[in-house]
Design a protein around this motif. Structure first.
Motif, PDB file in Angstrom:
ATOM      1  N   LYS A  29      -6.138  -0.524   3.185  1.00 55.66           N
ATOM      2  CA  LYS A  29      -4.911  -0.043   2.555  1.00 55.66           C
ATOM      3  C   LYS A  29      -4.162  -1.227   1.964  1.00 55.66           C
ATOM      4  O   LYS A  29      -4.201  -2.335   2.484  1.00 55.66           O
ATOM      5  CB  LYS A  29      -4.010   0.668   3.571  1.00 55.66           C
ATOM      6  CG  LYS A  29      -4.618   1.883   4.201  1.00 55.66           C
ATOM      7  CD  LYS A  29      -4.617   3.028   3.246  1.00 55.66           C
ATOM      8  CE  LYS A  29      -5.171   4.260   3.936  1.00 55.66           C
ATOM      9  NZ  LYS A  29      -5.550   5.273   3.006  1.00 55.66           N
ATOM     10  N   GLU A  31      -1.123  -1.828   2.137  1.00 58.24           N
ATOM     11  CA  GLU A  31      -0.135  -2.327   3.092  1.00 58.24           C
ATOM     12  C   GLU A  31      -0.730  -3.308   4.104  1.00 58.24           C
ATOM     13  O   GLU A  31       0.001  -4.005   4.792  1.00 58.24           O
ATOM     14  CB  GLU A  31       0.555  -1.164   3.807  1.00 58.24           C
ATOM     15  CG  GLU A  31      -0.358  -0.379   4.729  1.00 58.24           C
ATOM     16  CD  GLU A  31       0.297   0.870   5.304  1.00 58.24           C
ATOM     17  OE1 GLU A  31       1.468   1.156   4.981  1.00 58.24           O
ATOM     18  OE2 GLU A  31      -0.372   1.567   6.087  1.00 58.24           O
ATOM     19  N   GLU A  32      -2.045  -3.389   4.190  1.00 61.17           N
ATOM     20  CA  GLU A  32      -2.707  -4.302   5.123  1.00 61.17           C
ATOM     21  C   GLU A  32      -2.944  -5.689   4.531  1.00 61.17           C
ATOM     22  O   GLU A  32      -3.319  -6.616   5.248  1.00 61.17           O
ATOM     23  CB  GLU A  32      -4.046  -3.723   5.580  1.00 61.17           C
ATOM     24  CG  GLU A  32      -3.939  -2.469   6.403  1.00 61.17           C
ATOM     25  CD  GLU A  32      -3.384  -2.700   7.788  1.00 61.17           C
ATOM     26  OE1 GLU A  32      -3.351  -3.861   8.250  1.00 61.17           O
ATOM     27  OE2 GLU A  32      -2.975  -1.719   8.424  1.00 61.17           O
ATOM     28  N   LYS A  64       6.343   2.662  -1.539  1.00 62.24           N
ATOM     29  CA  LYS A  64       5.919   2.653  -0.134  1.00 62.24           C
ATOM     30  C   LYS A  64       4.740   3.595   0.059  1.00 62.24           C
ATOM     31  O   LYS A  64       3.827   3.304   0.818  1.00 62.24           O
ATOM     32  CB  LYS A  64       7.073   3.047   0.785  1.00 62.24           C
ATOM     33  CG  LYS A  64       8.098   1.973   0.947  1.00 62.24           C
ATOM     34  CD  LYS A  64       9.155   2.347   1.964  1.00 62.24           C
ATOM     35  CE  LYS A  64      10.165   1.218   2.061  1.00 62.24           C
ATOM     36  NZ  LYS A  64      11.099   1.408   3.171  1.00 62.24           N
ATOM     37  N   GLU A  65       4.775   4.710  -0.656  1.00 64.35           N
ATOM     38  CA  GLU A  65       3.677   5.671  -0.563  1.00 64.35           C
ATOM     39  C   GLU A  65       2.380   5.062  -1.100  1.00 64.35           C
ATOM     40  O   GLU A  65       1.319   5.203  -0.490  1.00 64.35           O
ATOM     41  CB  GLU A  65       4.017   6.948  -1.346  1.00 64.35           C
ATOM     42  CG  GLU A  65       2.947   8.006  -1.222  1.00 64.35           C
ATOM     43  CD  GLU A  65       3.274   9.274  -1.984  1.00 64.35           C
ATOM     44  OE1 GLU A  65       2.326   9.908  -2.482  1.00 64.35           O
ATOM     45  OE2 GLU A  65       4.466   9.624  -2.077  1.00 64.35           O
ATOM     46  N   ALA A  68       0.921   2.678   1.359  1.00 60.98           N
ATOM     47  CA  ALA A  68       0.322   3.345   2.520  1.00 60.98           C
ATOM     48  C   ALA A  68      -0.938   4.136   2.186  1.00 60.98           C
ATOM     49  O   ALA A  68      -1.769   4.362   3.070  1.00 60.98           O
ATOM     50  CB  ALA A  68       1.343   4.269   3.172  1.00 60.98           C
ATOM     51  N   THR A  69      -1.083   4.541   0.927  1.00 59.90           N
ATOM     52  CA  THR A  69      -2.213   5.422   0.605  1.00 59.90           C
ATOM     53  C   THR A  69      -3.297   4.777  -0.252  1.00 59.90           C
ATOM     54  O   THR A  69      -4.458   5.140  -0.139  1.00 59.90           O
ATOM     55  CB  THR A  69      -1.724   6.699  -0.122  1.00 59.90           C
ATOM     56  OG1 THR A  69      -1.038   6.325  -1.310  1.00 59.90           O
ATOM     57  CG2 THR A  69      -0.811   7.519   0.781  1.00 59.90           C
ATOM     58  N   SER A  71      -5.973   2.028  -1.612  1.00 60.19           N
ATOM     59  CA  SER A  71      -6.878   1.091  -0.949  1.00 60.19           C
ATOM     60  C   SER A  71      -7.536   0.188  -1.979  1.00 60.19           C
ATOM     61  O   SER A  71      -7.545   0.487  -3.173  1.00 60.19           O
ATOM     62  CB  SER A  71      -7.963   1.857  -0.191  1.00 60.19           C
ATOM     63  OG  SER A  71      -7.400   2.708   0.775  1.00 60.19           O
ATOM     64  N   GLN A 131       8.416  -1.370  13.385  1.00 60.67           N
ATOM     65  CA  GLN A 131       7.758  -2.646  13.114  1.00 60.67           C
ATOM     66  C   GLN A 131       8.331  -3.734  14.025  1.00 60.67           C
ATOM     67  O   GLN A 131       7.593  -4.564  14.546  1.00 60.67           O
ATOM     68  CB  GLN A 131       7.929  -3.047  11.651  1.00 60.67           C
ATOM     69  CG  GLN A 131       7.117  -2.225  10.692  1.00 60.67           C
ATOM     70  CD  GLN A 131       7.477  -2.510   9.242  1.00 60.67           C
ATOM     71  OE1 GLN A 131       8.635  -2.754   8.900  1.00 60.67           O
ATOM     72  NE2 GLN A 131       6.475  -2.464   8.375  1.00 60.67           N
TER      73      GLN A 131
END
Length: 166
Positions: A29, A31-32, A64-65, A68-69, A71, A131
């Motif tokens: 993702k 976010e990672e 943000k979506e 998170a979604t 990749s 977090q």
């Protein structure tokens, strides 16, 4: 965006990437990306990574979506990691130590967790409450204090500096 990592570095990055690949599809993702980069001693700002993911377009940062979604495969992560590796370091261990000493009211090397929570969830690149809880998990003493050195080591995620239990 290309990269100039050695074959040995690329193999090490690939191994770590696979640990972050939760589906086994060769993707992580968006976010990672920050967390994965931190595993290699880099300390990128979330904003910097968002700009890189947006192809350098600061006007079209991912939501943000999206973070998170969406990749990306390893091949697309390497150029981002290369750009991160060539970005100025936002701070050293000593910088963080000096900054957190302001919150060490008693001068004993600790900071109040409630005060730290307030600062980290309301200033700069704000953390969510969850977090913050994950970040300080197992670090808070019975008196509500956190040892500053241990906190910095955990935040920096540097094998050389990390606490023994990490």
């Amino acid at each position: 965006m290309a990269h100039e990592f050695t074959e040995e570095q690329v193999a090490e990055f690939k191994d770590a990437f696979e640990l972050f690949d939760r589906t086994g599809q060769g993707l992580i993702k968006w976010e990672e990306c920050c967390n994965l980069a931190r595993c290699f001693g880099y300390n990128p700002a979330e904003y910097t990574v968002q700009v890189l993911l947006a192809g350098g377009d600061e006007e079209n940062l991912p939501s943000k979506e999206d973070m998170a979604t969406k990749s990306l495969p390893f091949e697309d992560f390497l150029p981002i990691l290369w750009a991160i590796s060539n970005t100025a370091d936002p701070g050293s261990y000593e910088d963080f130590l000096e900054g957190l000493k302001v919150f060490d009211k008693d001068g004993n090397g600790t900071v109040n967790s409630a005060e730290l929570r307030h600062v980290l969830t309301s200033l700069g690149e704000k953390l969510t409450g969850a977090q913050f809880d994950d970040l300080i998990e197992g670090m808070e003493g019975s008196n509500g204090q956190i040892v500053i050195e241990d906190f910095i080591k955990k935040v920096m995620c540097d094998d050389e500096l990390a606490p023994a239990e990490a």
